[in-house]
Scaffold this motif. Sequence first.
Motif, PDB file in Angstrom:
ATOM      1  N   ALA A 199       0.838  -1.188   0.000  1.00 18.38           N
ATOM      2  CA  ALA A 199       0.000   0.000   0.000  1.00 18.38           C
ATOM      3  C   ALA A 199       0.882   1.251   0.000  1.00 18.38           C
ATOM      4  O   ALA A 199       2.108   1.168   0.125  1.00 18.38           O
ATOM      5  CB  ALA A 199      -0.910  -0.015   1.223  1.00 18.38           C
ATOM      6  N   ARG A 200       0.237   2.421  -0.096  1.00 19.91           N
ATOM      7  CA  ARG A 200       0.994   3.677  -0.072  1.00 19.91           C
ATOM      8  C   ARG A 200       1.834   3.803   1.182  1.00 19.91           C
ATOM      9  O   ARG A 200       2.916   4.399   1.172  1.00 19.91           O
ATOM     10  CB  ARG A 200       0.026   4.860  -0.153  1.00 19.91           C
ATOM     11  CG  ARG A 200      -0.210   5.378  -1.549  1.00 19.91           C
ATOM     12  CD  ARG A 200      -1.138   6.574  -1.530  1.00 19.91           C
ATOM     13  NE  ARG A 200      -0.648   7.639  -0.695  1.00 19.91           N
ATOM     14  CZ  ARG A 200      -1.296   8.787  -0.486  1.00 19.91           C
ATOM     15  NH1 ARG A 200      -2.477   8.985  -1.054  1.00 19.91           N
ATOM     16  NH2 ARG A 200      -0.796   9.733   0.267  1.00 19.91           N
ATOM     17  N   SER A 201       1.347   3.251   2.282  1.00 20.88           N
ATOM     18  CA  SER A 201       2.073   3.321   3.554  1.00 20.88           C
ATOM     19  C   SER A 201       3.335   2.463   3.551  1.00 20.88           C
ATOM     20  O   SER A 201       4.176   2.594   4.439  1.00 20.88           O
ATOM     21  CB  SER A 201       1.156   2.854   4.681  1.00 20.88           C
ATOM     22  OG  SER A 201       0.787   1.496   4.481  1.00 20.88           O
ATOM     23  N   GLY A 202       3.450   1.579   2.568  1.00 19.05           N
ATOM     24  CA  GLY A 202       4.546   0.619   2.531  1.00 19.05           C
ATOM     25  C   GLY A 202       4.174  -0.725   3.113  1.00 19.05           C
ATOM     26  O   GLY A 202       4.922  -1.696   2.974  1.00 19.05           O
ATOM     27  N   ASP A 203       3.008  -0.801   3.770  1.00 17.30           N
ATOM     28  CA  ASP A 203       2.566  -2.060   4.360  1.00 17.30           C
ATOM     29  C   ASP A 203       2.248  -3.091   3.276  1.00 17.30           C
ATOM     30  O   ASP A 203       1.713  -2.742   2.211  1.00 17.30           O
ATOM     31  CB  ASP A 203       1.314  -1.843   5.211  1.00 17.30           C
ATOM     32  CG  ASP A 203       1.584  -1.008   6.449  1.00 17.30           C
ATOM     33  OD1 ASP A 203       2.766  -0.909   6.841  1.00 17.30           O
ATOM     34  OD2 ASP A 203       0.620  -0.444   7.011  1.00 17.30           O
ATOM     35  N   ILE A 204       2.552  -4.352   3.557  1.00 18.32           N
ATOM     36  CA  ILE A 204       2.241  -5.441   2.635  1.00 18.32           C
ATOM     37  C   ILE A 204       0.779  -5.836   2.821  1.00 18.32           C
ATOM     38  O   ILE A 204       0.348  -6.152   3.935  1.00 18.32           O
ATOM     39  CB  ILE A 204       3.163  -6.637   2.865  1.00 18.32           C
ATOM     40  CG1 ILE A 204       4.618  -6.242   2.531  1.00 18.32           C
ATOM     41  CG2 ILE A 204       2.735  -7.831   2.017  1.00 18.32           C
ATOM     42  CD1 ILE A 204       5.633  -7.330   2.822  1.00 18.32           C
ATOM     43  N   VAL A 205      -0.008  -5.800   1.736  1.00 22.95           N
ATOM     44  CA  VAL A 205      -1.444  -6.091   1.814  1.00 22.95           C
ATOM     45  C   VAL A 205      -1.829  -7.261   0.913  1.00 22.95           C
ATOM     46  O   VAL A 205      -3.000  -7.470   0.618  1.00 22.95           O
ATOM     47  CB  VAL A 205      -2.270  -4.838   1.439  1.00 22.95           C
ATOM     48  CG1 VAL A 205      -2.034  -3.719   2.453  1.00 22.95           C
ATOM     49  CG2 VAL A 205      -1.950  -4.354   0.022  1.00 22.95           C
TER      50      VAL A 205
END
Length: 326
Positions: free
Chosen positions: A50-56
């Motif tokens: 995601a934009r946050s860098g979190d893996i989704v």
Amino acid sequence: MSLPLIPPMLATPGTLPPAAQDARWAYETKQDGQRVVVYLPGDGSLVLRARSGDIVTAAYPELGPLGRSLGATPAVLDGEVLALDEEGRADFQLLQSRMGLVHAAGRAARRATEVPVHLVLFDVMHLGQRSLLKLPYIRRRAVLEELGPAGPHWSIPGALVGHGEQALRATREHGLEGLVCKRLDSVYEPGVRSRAWIKIRNMRSADVVVGGWLPGKGRLTGLPGAVLVGQRAAGRLRYVGGVGTGWSDAERTELAALLRAAETDVCPFDPVPPVAGAHWVLPRLVGEVRYSTRTRAGMLRQPSWLRLRPDLTPEESAADLPDDLA
């Protein structure tokens, strides 16, 4: 192979480019979904960030086969995950039921059969051993189209070169969120909100009745932080959301006086909305608000205050709630 982490390039809010520069821009439909960067190592797997860098990745199991679409060619692609309504338009409320399932693989798999998602791919930043960040948009777009990653749950959306006014008008006529204008010679700027990409959100307006307010905090202590608004339908005032932006300091102070004069202990909305800390008022103030879209329940998304409408009575204010929500 190890792929470089690339934060997505962001668009700046604005207006259409000048007519004299129209042919230097491409126009894409603005999507109402979750922005993701797609990492394809070339081994059949994929990672969505995601934009946050979190893996989704785990939230969208139906996108897994995309990992095999380019064979052994590693790539980093830019795109957006959408959930589509019955008319084929992106519905962010539907998508929200999928976004929170990153750590619930079983539920995500079950939900995928009920609310499948679709991934639109609109840029390529890395291919094979080569970074494409410095290539102009028009060349990156050509590379993406040559790759042609098409499948049941992903596609490349159209991009129109020139004809910006017609493109924007078409998004409005079809009830779409808006338009993204991309300069043909623009390089990819990771993590930058760039003027080379301009986003235009289609905003609508509606007359609403003020039925309550929430106290402000900090510098807004003693003033309304938001007003709670509704629309009349089928003889009752239906709550359609809270509005917390759009006033000058003077306008907010004026509104505070009007709200205090109309205070009541009785909630005017039917049914009563679950809003903690609400102060209710007699439903006699009419205002005009701007908003982007409505949820399936008729709630206003991203509303902002435009003006009071002293020329309208609450009974005269227009309601455009869907019939099944009246």
